[in-house]
Scaffold this motif. Structure first.
Motif, short mmCIF file in Angstrom:
data_model
loop_
_atom_site.label_atom_id
_atom_site.label_comp_id
_atom_site.label_asym_id
_atom_site.label_seq_id
_atom_site.Cartn_x
_atom_site.Cartn_y
_atom_site.Cartn_z
N SER A 41 33.74 44.47 50.81
CA SER A 41 33.34 44.91 49.48
C SER A 41 32.97 43.72 48.60
O SER A 41 32.00 43.78 47.84
CB SER A 41 34.45 45.71 48.81
N THR A 42 33.71 42.63 48.73
CA THR A 42 33.37 41.43 47.95
C THR A 42 31.96 40.97 48.28
O THR A 42 31.15 40.68 47.41
CB THR A 42 34.35 40.29 48.26
N MET B 168 42.86 43.16 43.20
CA MET B 168 41.61 43.50 43.87
C MET B 168 41.88 43.88 45.30
O MET B 168 42.85 43.45 45.88
CB MET B 168 40.62 42.37 43.74
N SER B 169 41.05 44.70 45.82
CA SER B 169 41.31 45.19 47.17
C SER B 169 40.77 44.22 48.20
O SER B 169 40.56 44.58 49.34
CB SER B 169 40.66 46.55 47.34
N ASN B 170 40.52 43.01 47.77
CA ASN B 170 39.86 42.09 48.67
C ASN B 170 40.70 40.88 49.01
O ASN B 170 40.17 39.83 49.31
CB ASN B 170 38.55 41.63 48.05
N THR B 171 42.01 41.02 48.88
CA THR B 171 42.86 39.92 49.28
C THR B 171 42.60 39.65 50.75
O THR B 171 42.70 40.55 51.57
CB THR B 171 44.33 40.29 49.11
N PRO B 172 42.22 38.45 51.07
CA PRO B 172 41.87 38.22 52.48
C PRO B 172 43.11 38.27 53.35
O PRO B 172 44.20 37.94 52.91
CB PRO B 172 41.27 36.81 52.47
N THR C 69 37.85 45.31 41.50
CA THR C 69 37.30 46.46 42.20
C THR C 69 38.42 47.48 42.34
O THR C 69 39.56 47.13 42.57
CB THR C 69 36.79 46.05 43.60
N LYS D 57 32.82 33.09 48.51
CA LYS D 57 33.30 33.60 47.22
C LYS D 57 34.79 33.38 47.13
O LYS D 57 35.54 33.83 47.99
CB LYS D 57 32.98 35.09 47.08
N ASN E 121 29.50 43.20 46.76
CA ASN E 121 29.47 43.02 45.31
C ASN E 121 28.71 41.75 44.93
O ASN E 121 28.10 41.68 43.87
CB ASN E 121 30.89 42.98 44.74
N LEU F 218 27.32 42.00 41.14
CA LEU F 218 28.56 42.17 40.37
C LEU F 218 29.34 40.85 40.33
O LEU F 218 29.94 40.51 39.32
CB LEU F 218 29.40 43.27 41.01
N TYR F 219 29.34 40.13 41.43
CA TYR F 219 29.98 38.83 41.49
C TYR F 219 28.93 37.75 41.69
O TYR F 219 27.93 37.97 42.36
CB TYR F 219 30.95 38.73 42.68
N GLU F 220 29.21 36.57 41.14
CA GLU F 220 28.37 35.42 41.44
C GLU F 220 29.00 34.69 42.63
O GLU F 220 30.21 34.45 42.61
CB GLU F 220 28.38 34.48 40.24
N ASP G 215 35.04 33.11 34.35
CA ASP G 215 34.08 33.68 35.30
C ASP G 215 34.17 35.19 35.17
O ASP G 215 35.23 35.78 35.34
CB ASP G 215 34.48 33.24 36.71
N LYS G 216 33.06 35.81 34.83
CA LYS G 216 33.16 37.26 34.57
C LYS G 216 33.64 38.01 35.81
O LYS G 216 34.31 39.02 35.71
CB LYS G 216 31.81 37.82 34.12
N SER G 217 33.36 37.44 36.96
CA SER G 217 33.76 38.16 38.17
C SER G 217 35.27 38.14 38.38
O SER G 217 35.85 39.06 38.90
CB SER G 217 33.06 37.57 39.39
N SER G 218 35.92 37.05 37.92
CA SER G 218 37.34 36.96 38.20
C SER G 218 38.13 37.91 37.32
O SER G 218 39.30 38.15 37.54
CB SER G 218 37.84 35.53 38.02
N GLN H 235 22.18 37.72 37.59
CA GLN H 235 23.10 37.52 36.46
C GLN H 235 23.98 38.74 36.24
O GLN H 235 24.86 38.73 35.39
CB GLN H 235 22.31 37.22 35.18
N ALA I 102 37.69 34.99 49.52
CA ALA I 102 37.37 36.34 49.96
C ALA I 102 36.25 36.34 50.99
O ALA I 102 36.23 37.15 51.92
CB ALA I 102 37.00 37.22 48.77
N PHE J 8 38.29 33.61 44.61
CA PHE J 8 38.95 34.04 43.38
C PHE J 8 40.13 33.11 43.20
O PHE J 8 41.15 33.27 43.87
CB PHE J 8 39.45 35.48 43.47
#
Lengths: 503, 388
Positions: free
Chosen positions: A42-43, B1-5, B387, A10, A46, A51-53, B380-383, A69, A17, A12
């Motif tokens: 969490s990613t 987001m709290s997921n920054t690697p 969170t 995944k 999700n 929540l995420y694709e 992208d809806k996720s971007s 979806q 992530a 961003f």
């Protein structure tokens, strides 16, 4: 229902992530997913909960590739998530919260609450949850609210339950109860994923452990054959020391001298009653106590954030009882607030702005009324690297950092200047082992270089490992002192004092 | 987001530190929200405006005519531009004040009242000091307007800081008081125009008037030196918000009052200061009207500018440059709307409807994105979801 994640990646934008994650979740088993804050736990979940694709990779449900979806489809497929922050309507009853979104209807489409109540009771009985369906959620303690979330997921007939940091908000007793529920769910054949960064807990409850670091699975194993130290090393990527190394205790002159301090709450109840304490150069004084025994009011009084009813506070021989927070700050008092989100940082400010939140008026950062942004940014960048805050840039919004990095940012702001006294309230709450170790070492460094440190923490282990002297607060008073002149610092004795037992 | 690697860079190197100082390129989504969404919003609002006209039995040719008039009346000629700028000036000034309040977490509904008080003060200075050279008289009159507006707004700030009275309530009340106060003052002999029975003030002396800028081309061109004031105010507010220490305090208190207090900022003082600044800008808007356009004060001369300015501030996303652009748009709609009424005989109320529609659509970027999916990069809806 068995779920297999195959090659999940995944991204961003340019940030990765999760990278090529393979993981299997089996019924009747608790999978512990361990990782530092920001490791991508969490990613990943999700992605699993729709929540995420995923950017790459597939999710196989009982061997069948599936694409969700949205969260709705994942729930339909039987995957339910219990979030760290509860999503409940406080003024609704338990039953009303449970059915929200999937309301059972009777004749003429009227809401059928009776059926809902009945179903909640059935779920209660099956898993031993003991939640009254008619109680208002706002009246329930946190541990029970979490059970409501669990009922919500079960009500939607989930076979896979994902718990995101479920124990972060629970008291030790509630954790024990929670583990019983988890065991009951497992024995009923549910597949469970338990996300955490707490080593003890994951060893206690999991049947299988997977460790995530920097978005990748770096290890999988059987909890019976793993130790905390091994897990910590896998999680952080290097050996982690749980022991604190510090210079021999050599206290100097008195820095902070509090005598007969009394603080009232807004409703005129006594929060702190007649407390006297000293902090000397080169020592760490720990204040132990169960939360809510006046520690917050004490810190606010010491840092100039609340008015005091009686008593005096001296810093380096100067009476600061009536000085403002800003004046005390200028005298070298640093304060790490107990709740970084509420009062320690501004989520919508950049890292650089947060780094100067209480020093912006200093000559280094402003000239007259004009901010010297260039200097602010440069020194922030320096602090970011010095304190190992992981961010892409100092212009990143602080709210986008992970919790541990936010706390390191706050610590950097407070400690990257000339200070004499550090007041640290809950300095490592909610952080992972790597960040805890780092912040502890910084605090020890401050002590070893001759600063005075006052630590307030509800984690007894933290107080024990750091402090030279320990004071125990109970109902607004200091009820016991351990170390140096007092009794020897012994865990059981301190625990008893925290519970209010007088010896 | 709290997921920054976590990036494995424990050793700080000069290059790492340089990298930390690099700004991220503006987000494509951000650009779309700031530029493309407003453009589409205007288009949709015009289309819906046309439908509204159709529904009220206006013929198609008349609708076409009225939109041509809208453009002609706002940007179609030098006179049109002059009218647009004249209408925009007070909206921008008051809008800047409101934006400043928004940034500091204060919802100042009182621009209308502050504008009235400011205008009143500057008209008094404007007519009562004869024989002063313009270089002294005009700044004095402007200053009086800013000062009066600032002090008036500071009352609401002080009430909030000292007693916790919410500024929305107190500024609404202060608006009502301002209306009646102006009515009362206009009947005082020292203020009322000699020989008049109706409430109207004496006229501003020439030495206190904001000079018209294009009189040398055509004496009918109303655009006046107030627009210089506007530009200066845009710069000043930008500097305060983003370059100064007090702006840092304003924004910190607006984003997280608790953290600001913990950082040693004095929240009460900040609230009073912000309100005073905001009121000064609204007062300046009043002075601008009185000294540049109206020449005197009549009851209700504020004409709702203080309320429209709230929309301008929202539309401009509380950014000084945004407020400038939003104010220009509103000024253009107002000037063009008058032309619409004259040439096509369409009601001026329609302009209000179109204004409202534009705000609705800009305030709902997702709606605009849904309506024109081809106008935007597929997101992208996720971007876009974060969170907590």
């Amino acid at each position: 229902m068995e779920i297999e994640l195959r090659g999940i990646t995944k991204r961003f934008g340019e940030v990765v992530a999760n990278s090529d994650v393979n993981l299997t979740i089996r019924p009747g088993e608790v999978l512990g997913l361990l990782g530092e804050n920001g490791a991508g736990k969490s990613t990943l979940m999700n992605v699993l909960s729709g929540l995420y694709e995923p950017t790459e990779g597939t999710i196989l449900i009982d061997g069948k590739p599936t694409i969700f979806q949205g969260p709705g489809e994942a729930i339909e497929a039987g995957i339910g998530m219990v979030h760290q922050h509860f999503m409940l309507v406080p003024v609704f009853t338990v039953a009303e919260n449970v059915i929200l979104g999937v309301e059972p209807t009777g004749r003429a489409d009227f809401l059928d609450l009776e059926t809902a109540r009945q179903q909640v009771r059935e779920i209660n009985e099956t898993y031993g949850l003991e939640v009254d369906p008619d109680e208002l959620v706002e009246n329930l303690p946190v541990g029970i609210q979490q059970r409501v979330e669990i009922i919500k997921v079960l009500f939607r007939s989930a076979d896979v339950l994902i718990f995101d940091e479920p124990t972060a908000v629970l008291t030790p007793q509630e954790v024990t109860d929670f583990f019983q529920i988890v065991t009951a769910l497992r024995d009923a054949g549910k597949a469970l994923v338990f996300i955490t960064h707490k080593l003890q807990e994951i060893l206690e409850i999991s049947d299988r452990i997977a460790v995530l670091r920097a978005g990748k699975i770096v290890g999988e194993g059987d909890p019976k054959q793993l130790t905390e130290a091994e897990l910590a090393e896998m999680m952080v990527g290097r050996p982690v020391s749980f022991d604190v190394v510090k210079q021999p205790f050599a206290p100097g002159e008195t820095l902070l001298d509090v005598s007969h301090l009394t603080v009232l709450r807004e409703n005129d109840e006594i929060a702190v009653e007649d407390i006297s304490l000293k902090v000397r150069k080169g020592e760490i004084v720990g204040i132990a106590g169960v939360q809510g025994n006046g520690q917050s009011a004490l810190v606010q009084a010491l840092t100039g954030l609340t008015r005091i009813a009686a008593g005096t506070i001296e810093l380096m021989g100067t009476d600061i009882t009536h000085l403002s927070a800003r004046q005390r700050h200028k005298m070298g008092m640093a304060h790490i607030p107990e709740d970084r989100h509420r009062s320690g940082m501004i989520a919508n400010f950049t890292v650089a702005e947060n780094m100067v939140l209480d020093t912006y008026y200093d000559d280094r950062f402003s000239k007259g009324l004009t901010m010297r942004w260039k200097q602010v940014n440069e020194i922030s960048a320096q602090n970011v690297s010095d304190f190992d805050v992981r961010t892409t840039s100092v212009f990143e919004m602080a709210g986008h950092l992970s919790g541990g990095n936010q706390q390191k940012m706050v610590v950097a702001r407070e400690m990257a200047r000339e200070i004499t006294l550090l007041i640290a309230a809950q300095p490592t709450r909610g952080l992972d082992v790597g960040s805890i170790e780092y912040i502890h070492s910084r605090i020890i460094d401050a002590r070893d270089s001759g600063d005075g440190v006052l630590i307030i923490s509800s984690e007894l282990d933290e107080i024990l490992s750091l402090s030279d002297r320990i004071l125990v607060m109970f109902k607004g008073r200091v009820v016991a002192e351990f170390g140096e002149g007092g009794k020897p610092a012994e865990k059981n004795a301190i625990g008893l004092a925290m519970a209010g037992a007088t010896q | 987001m709290s997921n920054t690697p976590a990036t494995p860079t424990p050793s700080p190197s000069p290059s790492a530190s340089e990298k930390l100082l690099q700004r991220a390129a503006p987000d494509r989504v951000e650009f779309e929200d700031l530029v493309i969404v407003p453009i589409f919003a205007v288009i949709v609002a015009l289309v819906l405006g046309a439908l509204t006209m159709l529904a009220t039995n206006v013929s198609l040719p008349t609708i076409g005519l009225s939109y041509i008039a809208l453009i002609q009346g706002s940007v179609g000629s030098l006179n049109a531009l002059s009218e647009t700028l004249t209408a925009a000036a007070p909206l921008i000034l008051a809008g800047l004040g409101i934006a400043l309040g928004f940034r500091a977490g204060l919802f100042n509904i009182g621009a209308e009242g502050q504008l009235l008080i400011g205008g009143m003060a500057s008209v008094i200075v404007g007519f009562s000091l004869p024989d002063l050279p313009m270089i002294i008289h005009l700044p004095l009159a402007l200053l009086a307007g800013a000062l009066a507006g600032g002090l008036y707004a500071a009352i609401a700030g002080w009430l909030r800081a000292a007693t916790g009275a919410h500024e929305v309530i107190s500024t609404i009340m202060l608006n009502l008081i301002a209306f009646r106060l102006v009515d009362y003052l206009l009947r005082l002999p020292i203020i009322q125009k000699t020989g008049r029975a109706d409430p109207i003030s004496k006229s501003v002396l020439d030495s206190a008037e904001l000079p018209r800028l294009l009189e040398w081309i055509d004496p009918n061109l109303r655009v006046h030196a107030g627009i210089i004031l506007v530009l200066a105010a845009v710069f000043l507010v930008h500097w305060i918000l983003f370059k100064s220490t007090i702006g840092f305090e304003f924004r910190a208190s607006g984003e997280n009052p608790d953290a600001a207090r913990y950082a040693g900022m004095r929240s009460g003082l900040i609230i009073v200061l912000v309100m005073a600044f905001a009121g000064a800008l609204a007062g300046l808007a009043g002075a601008n009207q009185v000294l540049g356009v109206l020449d005197r004060v009549t009851p209700g001369f504020s004409a709702g500018i203080g309320f429209n300015a709230i929309a301008v501030a929202l539309l401009g996303r509380s950014h000084p440059v945004g407020v400038l652009l939003a104010g220009l748009l509103f000024g253009a709609l107002e000037a063009g709307g008058r032309q619409m009424q004259v040439s096509a005989g369409v009601s001026i109320d329609l302009i209000a409807i179109i204004q409202a529609l534009i705000i609705v659509f800009i305030a709902a970027p997702l709606l605009v994105r849904k309506l024109f999916p081809w106008g935007f990069q597929r997101t992208d809806k996720s971007s876009r979801s974060k969170t907590p």
